[in-house]
Design a protein around this motif. Sequence first.
Motif, PDB file in Angstrom:
ATOM      1  N   VAL A 179     129.926  58.767 -50.200  1.00  0.00           N
ATOM      2  CA  VAL A 179     130.451  58.884 -48.838  1.00  0.00           C
ATOM      3  C   VAL A 179     129.293  59.047 -47.854  1.00  0.00           C
ATOM      4  O   VAL A 179     128.262  59.647 -48.168  1.00  0.00           O
ATOM      5  N   SER A 180     129.464  58.536 -46.650  1.00  0.00           N
ATOM      6  CA  SER A 180     128.423  58.631 -45.622  1.00  0.00           C
ATOM      7  C   SER A 180     128.152  60.072 -45.211  1.00  0.00           C
ATOM      8  O   SER A 180     129.069  60.898 -45.162  1.00  0.00           O
ATOM      9  N   ASP A 181     126.882  60.362 -44.904  1.00  0.00           N
ATOM     10  CA  ASP A 181     126.539  61.678 -44.356  1.00  0.00           C
ATOM     11  C   ASP A 181     126.129  61.576 -42.882  1.00  0.00           C
ATOM     12  O   ASP A 181     125.474  62.466 -42.347  1.00  0.00           O
ATOM     13  N   ARG A 182     126.512  60.496 -42.211  1.00  0.00           N
ATOM     14  CA  ARG A 182     126.209  60.349 -40.789  1.00  0.00           C
ATOM     15  C   ARG A 182     127.073  61.307 -39.961  1.00  0.00           C
ATOM     16  O   ARG A 182     128.229  61.566 -40.314  1.00  0.00           O
ATOM     17  N   VAL A 183     126.512  61.808 -38.879  1.00  0.00           N
ATOM     18  CA  VAL A 183     127.271  62.613 -37.929  1.00  0.00           C
ATOM     19  C   VAL A 183     127.313  61.867 -36.602  1.00  0.00           C
ATOM     20  O   VAL A 183     126.471  61.005 -36.324  1.00  0.00           O
ATOM     21  N   GLN A 184     128.294  62.208 -35.774  1.00  0.00           N
ATOM     22  CA  GLN A 184     128.500  61.475 -34.523  1.00  0.00           C
ATOM     23  C   GLN A 184     127.943  62.206 -33.296  1.00  0.00           C
ATOM     24  O   GLN A 184     127.901  61.632 -32.206  1.00  0.00           O
ATOM     25  N   ALA A 185     127.514  63.433 -33.467  1.00  0.00           N
ATOM     26  CA  ALA A 185     126.915  64.183 -32.352  1.00  0.00           C
ATOM     27  C   ALA A 185     126.141  65.370 -32.911  1.00  0.00           C
ATOM     28  O   ALA A 185     126.548  65.966 -33.915  1.00  0.00           O
TER      29      ALA A 185
END
Length: 293
Positions: free
Chosen positions: A167-173
């Motif tokens: 699963v992605s570990d990107r955050v949006q802010a």
Amino acid sequence: MANFWTYGLVMLSLWVGLQHAAVAIDTTVKITPDVVYGHKDGLAMTLDVFTPTENPNGAGVIFIVSGGWYSQWTPPEKLHGMLKPLTDAGYTVFAVRHGSSPKYGIPDAVADVRRSVRFIRLNARQFGISPARLGVFGISAGGHLSLTLGTTGDDGLIKDSDPVNRVSDRVQAVVAFVAPTDLTIMVREAKDRLPAYNRFPALDLDLAAAKKLSPLFEVSADDAPTLLLAGAKDDLVPIAHSQKIKAAFDQTQVPSRLMEFPEAGHGLPPADMKQAVEEMLNWFNKHLAQPTS
């Protein structure tokens, strides 16, 4: 000179004081303590979940519990005092603890918080949030780890045997309070290293590792929108840390803002902290808002 964790505790106390918080039953939030997001060395890695019971907005905010890359446990009912502005605004908040210095180093902490994002996203439906609306914030070392998530996120390790890692570990802010961004000037090999850093075993890194773990050198155009909050009189993490990464964000056209507090050091005084919390809420409201159809 006081250490990162001491400053962190002071800032938490000021924050709690601003909210007039006490350890008491709060019916506006459901607290789920000690959720296990992974294991290592036979130990559980845990997070606490703070779910608003009134008007949840479907977005999640991760709070990195870290100061000096030490991560300590606090009763969640007490910790909610500083998180209440977020839960009152409808955010589900996740207080994430990582493997703590001196047992574990910065690479371990980075790996832990990255896993926590993957775990939360994988279980987003269970937590009642959108997997596409995750923010993160932290203070001092927690700010460094938040910036690391914002600048080094990936889309998941597709062939990994562990479903969490797929699963992605990107955050949006991202919101980073008084955050170190360049570890190369803080490790033992650094020419003008501040003596205070000798008290932090997590900084026992060589220059190559320090550069790899420095958000300043990881900035790219796909980074998360980032709010930086820093004291102009900070003598532990000089404001240049925030100024330099702001310049890097500008160069790559990453949405960002640096708010400087002219009279503040590493610990923001009450009036500045109140303003910083308001700015944090505004930032998350802007970048984690429900997408229009």
